[in-house]
Design a protein around this motif. Structure first.
Motif, mmCIF file in Angstrom:
data_model
loop_
_atom_site.group_PDB
_atom_site.id
_atom_site.type_symbol
_atom_site.label_atom_id
_atom_site.label_comp_id
_atom_site.label_asym_id
_atom_site.label_seq_id
_atom_site.Cartn_x
_atom_site.Cartn_y
_atom_site.Cartn_z
ATOM 1 N N ALA A 287 67.213 37.154 26.023
ATOM 2 C CA ALA A 287 67.381 37.616 27.405
ATOM 3 C C ALA A 287 67.522 39.124 27.491
ATOM 4 O O ALA A 287 67.065 39.749 28.456
ATOM 5 C CB ALA A 287 68.598 36.939 28.030
ATOM 6 N N LEU A 288 68.144 39.733 26.473
ATOM 7 C CA LEU A 288 68.402 41.175 26.514
ATOM 8 C C LEU A 288 67.193 42.009 26.088
ATOM 9 O O LEU A 288 67.120 43.197 26.392
ATOM 10 C CB LEU A 288 69.603 41.524 25.627
ATOM 11 C CG LEU A 288 70.965 41.025 26.112
ATOM 12 C CD1 LEU A 288 72.054 41.412 25.107
ATOM 13 C CD2 LEU A 288 71.298 41.593 27.489
ATOM 14 N N LEU A 289 66.262 41.397 25.370
ATOM 15 C CA LEU A 289 65.083 42.145 24.935
ATOM 16 C C LEU A 289 64.178 42.426 26.127
ATOM 17 O O LEU A 289 64.045 41.611 27.036
ATOM 18 C CB LEU A 289 64.319 41.349 23.878
ATOM 19 C CG LEU A 289 64.989 41.229 22.506
ATOM 20 C CD1 LEU A 289 64.264 40.213 21.651
ATOM 21 C CD2 LEU A 289 65.040 42.579 21.813
ATOM 22 N N ASN A 290 63.548 43.594 26.080
ATOM 23 C CA ASN A 290 62.617 43.965 27.148
ATOM 24 C C ASN A 290 61.231 43.437 26.796
ATOM 25 O O ASN A 290 60.541 43.999 25.951
ATOM 26 C CB ASN A 290 62.590 45.486 27.317
ATOM 27 C CG ASN A 290 61.685 45.920 28.452
ATOM 28 O OD1 ASN A 290 61.137 45.097 29.172
ATOM 29 N ND2 ASN A 290 61.529 47.215 28.623
ATOM 30 N N ASN A 291 60.821 42.357 27.444
ATOM 31 C CA ASN A 291 59.530 41.740 27.133
ATOM 32 C C ASN A 291 58.437 42.119 28.125
ATOM 33 O O ASN A 291 57.477 41.378 28.328
ATOM 34 C CB ASN A 291 59.690 40.208 27.080
ATOM 35 C CG ASN A 291 60.443 39.758 25.841
ATOM 36 O OD1 ASN A 291 60.236 40.300 24.757
ATOM 37 N ND2 ASN A 291 61.325 38.790 25.995
ATOM 38 N N GLU A 292 58.589 43.283 28.736
ATOM 39 C CA GLU A 292 57.592 43.761 29.699
ATOM 40 C C GLU A 292 56.243 43.974 29.008
ATOM 41 O O GLU A 292 56.120 44.680 28.007
ATOM 42 C CB GLU A 292 58.063 45.078 30.313
ATOM 43 C CG GLU A 292 57.020 45.822 31.119
ATOM 44 C CD GLU A 292 56.660 45.151 32.439
ATOM 45 O OE1 GLU A 292 55.714 45.605 33.096
ATOM 46 O OE2 GLU A 292 57.340 44.170 32.813
ATOM 47 N N THR A 293 55.209 43.337 29.532
ATOM 48 C CA THR A 293 53.866 43.492 28.983
ATOM 49 C C THR A 293 52.864 42.963 29.998
ATOM 50 O O THR A 293 53.243 42.267 30.944
ATOM 51 C CB THR A 293 53.709 42.721 27.649
ATOM 52 O OG1 THR A 293 52.436 43.019 27.070
ATOM 53 C CG2 THR A 293 53.827 41.214 27.857
#
Length: 282
Positions: A69-75
């Motif tokens: 949840a804390l990781l930035n998975n923006e792509t």
């Protein structure tokens, strides 16, 4: 939703210990925003209660969910389209000339998130069939997030995700619509191997790659960890390979293992190769 400064430190520390990524003070707000759905799903009264349960270690799967949840998975597909054009016209063309005898190309997408970048690369190469006729192109895509890798392997995207950066022609040719979602066709999924992996660990098999994409990953590492990451990337790349970083990332002042070249603006080569080429040019 209640959370104390101590709980925020615990959760930020957990993220750094597991991934190497550091949450800057200006980004600590993301903890509450990102974890609110998980707090509700697990029935916790607050972020504080979630942090307390994480500390007990009684629920290993909870720790994984917090990290995811804390990781930035923006792509999104073909993110920074101009960079993909540079890779296609310059980096891949240079590597194609250098690998003509073996006709094999190995590519690593590190920090691949939910898979759009790796699939973009696979579609771009597959759609240029005449250029790559007879070639074997291996694409390995990795991410530390188990949830992101599971989504990438499934290859299922929402209407918003599929339209974000993906040309209609590719959408129709490579995906099947199922109601409100789009699923990658089997032929596309076969072109990419997705694995869970931390860029700070030893490189994934086969361990030596011609092209490495590591975009918007190093951005979140503190300087010493970033240096370690560059060392890992250097150990994973062929001596004449090419490294692509994110728009806000650079090797300048970070490492001497990679050097920028004028003809590959925004892309990087292993230091020894770049220096040798510069010497010949002089």
């Amino acid at each position: 939703m209640s959370q104390s400064a101590g709980s925020l430190r615990i959760l930020a520390g957990l993220l750094e210990a597991r991934t190497g990524q550091q949450l800057a003070t200006s980004r600590v707000w993301r903890i509450e925003t990102s974890l609110r759905p998980l707090v509700r799903e697990r029935g916790f009264a607050s972020i504080d209660q979630l942090a307390s349960e994480v500390l007990t270690g009684r629920q290993p799967d909870l720790v994984d969910r917090v990290i995811d949840a804390l990781l930035n998975n923006e792509t999104f597909f073909f993110r920074d389209h101009g960079v993909f054009q540079l890779v296609d016209s310059q980096a891949l063309e240079m590597l194609r000339a250098a690998r003509q005898a073996k006709q094999r190309l190995r590519i690593w997408c590190a920090g691949c998130s939910t898979g759009q970048e790796a699939y973009s690369l696979a579609m771009m190469i597959a759609d240029d069939a005449a250029r790559w006729a007879g070639w074997t192109v291996d694409i390995v895509a990795t991410d530390i997030s188990g949830g992101a890798i599971a989504r990438a392997q499934a290859g299922i995207y929402s209407q918003f995700e599929i339209q974000r950066g993906l040309p209609i022609r590719m959408m129709v040719n490579w995906f099947d619509q199922d109601g409100e979602t789009w699923a990658a066709k089997r032929d596309l999924k076969r072109k990419v191997q997705f694995r869970r992996h931390n860029v700070l660990d030893h490189p994934p098999v086969p361990g030596r790659f011609d092209l490495i994409l590591c975009r918007n990953v190093l951005l979140y590492f503190p300087a010493p960890v970033r240096t370690r990451a560059f060392d890992r990337l250097h150990s994973a790349i062929e001596p004449d390979g090419v490294l692509m970083l994110g728009a806000g990332e650079t090797v300048l002042g970070q490492t001497d293992k990679f050097i920028s070249e004028r003809e590959l603006r925004g892309l990087y080569r292993p230091g020894g190769v770049a220096r040798a080429r510069a010497g010949k040019a002089a």
